[in-house]
Design a protein around this motif. Structure first.
Motif, short mmCIF file in Angstrom:
data_model
loop_
_atom_site.label_atom_id
_atom_site.label_comp_id
_atom_site.label_asym_id
_atom_site.label_seq_id
_atom_site.Cartn_x
_atom_site.Cartn_y
_atom_site.Cartn_z
N GLY A 157 4.18 -4.51 5.65
CA GLY A 157 2.62 -4.00 5.97
C GLY A 157 2.50 -3.62 7.36
O GLY A 157 3.42 -2.81 7.92
N ASP A 158 1.55 -4.04 7.95
CA ASP A 158 1.39 -3.77 9.75
C ASP A 158 1.80 -4.78 10.64
O ASP A 158 1.55 -4.81 11.94
CB ASP A 158 -0.12 -3.61 9.86
CG ASP A 158 -1.00 -4.75 9.52
OD1 ASP A 158 -0.49 -5.64 9.03
OD2 ASP A 158 -2.21 -4.73 9.66
N ARG A 159 2.57 -5.88 9.94
CA ARG A 159 3.14 -6.62 10.83
C ARG A 159 4.76 -6.54 11.08
O ARG A 159 5.54 -6.08 10.21
CB ARG A 159 2.99 -8.11 10.33
CG ARG A 159 1.80 -8.55 10.40
CD ARG A 159 1.90 -9.82 9.57
NE ARG A 159 2.30 -9.52 8.12
CZ ARG A 159 2.42 -10.72 7.13
NH1 ARG A 159 2.38 -11.96 7.65
NH2 ARG A 159 2.80 -10.37 6.16
N VAL A 160 5.19 -6.16 12.54
CA VAL A 160 6.48 -5.79 12.86
C VAL A 160 6.95 -7.06 13.65
O VAL A 160 6.46 -7.70 14.54
CB VAL A 160 6.55 -4.75 13.81
CG1 VAL A 160 7.97 -4.31 14.10
CG2 VAL A 160 6.07 -3.55 12.98
N VAL A 161 8.12 -7.56 13.13
CA VAL A 161 8.95 -8.60 13.88
C VAL A 161 10.25 -7.86 14.51
O VAL A 161 11.14 -7.44 13.74
CB VAL A 161 9.57 -9.59 13.08
CG1 VAL A 161 10.35 -10.65 13.80
CG2 VAL A 161 8.19 -10.40 12.69
N ASP A 162 10.15 -7.84 15.86
CA ASP A 162 11.42 -6.80 16.38
C ASP A 162 12.47 -7.79 17.28
O ASP A 162 11.80 -8.44 18.30
CB ASP A 162 10.79 -6.08 17.64
CG ASP A 162 11.55 -4.80 18.06
OD1 ASP A 162 13.02 -5.13 18.08
OD2 ASP A 162 11.43 -3.83 18.61
N GLY A 163 13.66 -8.11 16.65
CA GLY A 163 14.45 -8.88 17.25
C GLY A 163 15.66 -8.25 17.45
O GLY A 163 16.91 -8.51 17.26
N SER A 164 15.45 -6.84 18.01
CA SER A 164 16.60 -5.97 18.35
C SER A 164 16.92 -6.12 19.79
O SER A 164 16.07 -6.50 20.55
CB SER A 164 16.22 -4.40 18.24
OG SER A 164 15.20 -4.14 19.10
N VAL A 165 18.03 -5.79 19.95
CA VAL A 165 18.59 -5.98 21.39
C VAL A 165 17.99 -4.85 22.15
O VAL A 165 17.71 -5.33 23.44
CB VAL A 165 20.28 -5.89 21.55
CG1 VAL A 165 20.69 -5.75 22.72
CG2 VAL A 165 20.94 -7.04 20.59
N ARG A 166 17.96 -3.81 22.02
CA ARG A 166 17.22 -2.89 22.60
C ARG A 166 15.99 -3.38 23.14
O ARG A 166 15.68 -3.09 24.21
CB ARG A 166 17.07 -1.65 22.04
CG ARG A 166 16.29 -0.33 22.49
CD ARG A 166 16.08 0.94 21.50
NE ARG A 166 15.07 0.44 20.45
CZ ARG A 166 15.02 1.32 19.43
NH1 ARG A 166 15.61 2.57 19.50
NH2 ARG A 166 14.16 1.03 18.53
N THR A 167 14.84 -4.00 22.31
CA THR A 167 13.73 -4.31 22.64
C THR A 167 13.72 -5.37 23.74
O THR A 167 13.21 -5.63 24.69
CB THR A 167 12.87 -4.74 21.67
OG1 THR A 167 12.73 -3.53 20.86
CG2 THR A 167 11.32 -5.28 21.93
N LYS A 168 14.74 -6.28 23.37
CA LYS A 168 15.18 -7.54 24.34
C LYS A 168 15.42 -6.86 26.09
O LYS A 168 14.77 -7.44 26.77
CB LYS A 168 15.91 -8.38 23.81
CG LYS A 168 15.47 -9.18 22.66
CD LYS A 168 16.50 -10.24 22.15
CE LYS A 168 15.93 -10.86 21.00
NZ LYS A 168 16.88 -11.35 20.33
N LEU A 169 16.41 -5.94 25.52
CA LEU A 169 16.82 -5.37 27.05
C LEU A 169 15.50 -4.60 27.85
O LEU A 169 15.31 -4.68 28.89
CB LEU A 169 17.73 -4.51 27.09
CG LEU A 169 19.22 -5.13 26.73
CD1 LEU A 169 20.18 -3.67 26.31
CD2 LEU A 169 19.74 -5.88 27.82
#
Length: 183
Positions: A157-169
């Motif tokens: 839906g409109d919820r996003v869980v971002d566990g990407s390395v790119r976002t962490k960096l």
């Protein structure tokens, strides 16, 4: 405006399905009709053409769908044609399907990973989502984005869980930029 139209018509179809006790049947038929429409974009263009009289369009819909889908759905499609909203039928049906899925506790999860996931990994992601959400079942959609570097991004839906390395960096870089070095 288009969102309001799809919600209005989608809610109306949903209410009919609930009143008639035919949620599952209408869902199956809507999914089938939607697939036919996606496979035949010319049909949507034809039924949306302003120079074709509404009566001819209604005849085309009746010939295409009467006897193949329930009377409620055939009548609903005819109403959409009469109101000049056939260009939005895909959005209307998509909204209806999402309402039914919510009612039945079926979620739609879009999972994006840096590399293609194996069957075992896909099952593990789905199992974790079932464990941590209120949903009983999921329609899973998978995509690959090498730009993520590693990890996964899950959208429900409109919820996003971002566990990407790119976002962490990126987050780490922002934090490092906030640090002021003193002499």
């Amino acid at each position: 405006m288009a969102k309001l139209v799809s919600k209005t018509y989608g809610d109306a179809l949903f209410e009919v399905a609930v009143e008639e006790g035919r949620l599952d049947t209408l869902l199956e038929e809507v999914e089938a009709v939607l697939q036919v429409l996606k496979d035949n974009k010319e049909y949507i263009n034809l039924l949306s053409h302003p120079k074709i009289p509404v009566d001819e369009k209604k005849d085309m819909v009746e010939k295409a769908f009467k006897g193949k889908v329930c009377n409620e759905l055939a009548g609903f499609i005819i109403t959409i044609v009469e109101k000049g909203r056939f260009t939005e039928i895909e959005d209307i049906f998509s909204y209806f399907m999402s309402r039914v899925w919510e009612e039945k506790k079926i979620g739609v999860a879009c999972v994006t990973s840096a590399a293609a996931l194996s069957g075992k990994q896909k099952k593990a992601v789905e199992a974790k989502l079932l464990e941590t959400t209120c949903y009983k079942e999921f329609h899973m959609e998978y995509a690959v984005d090498p730009g993520l570097i590693g990890g996964i991004v899950i959208q429900i839906g409109d919820r996003v869980v971002d566990g990407s390395v790119r976002t962490k960096l990126e987050n780490m870089a922002k934090e490092l930029n906030k640090i002021q070095l003193s002499n």
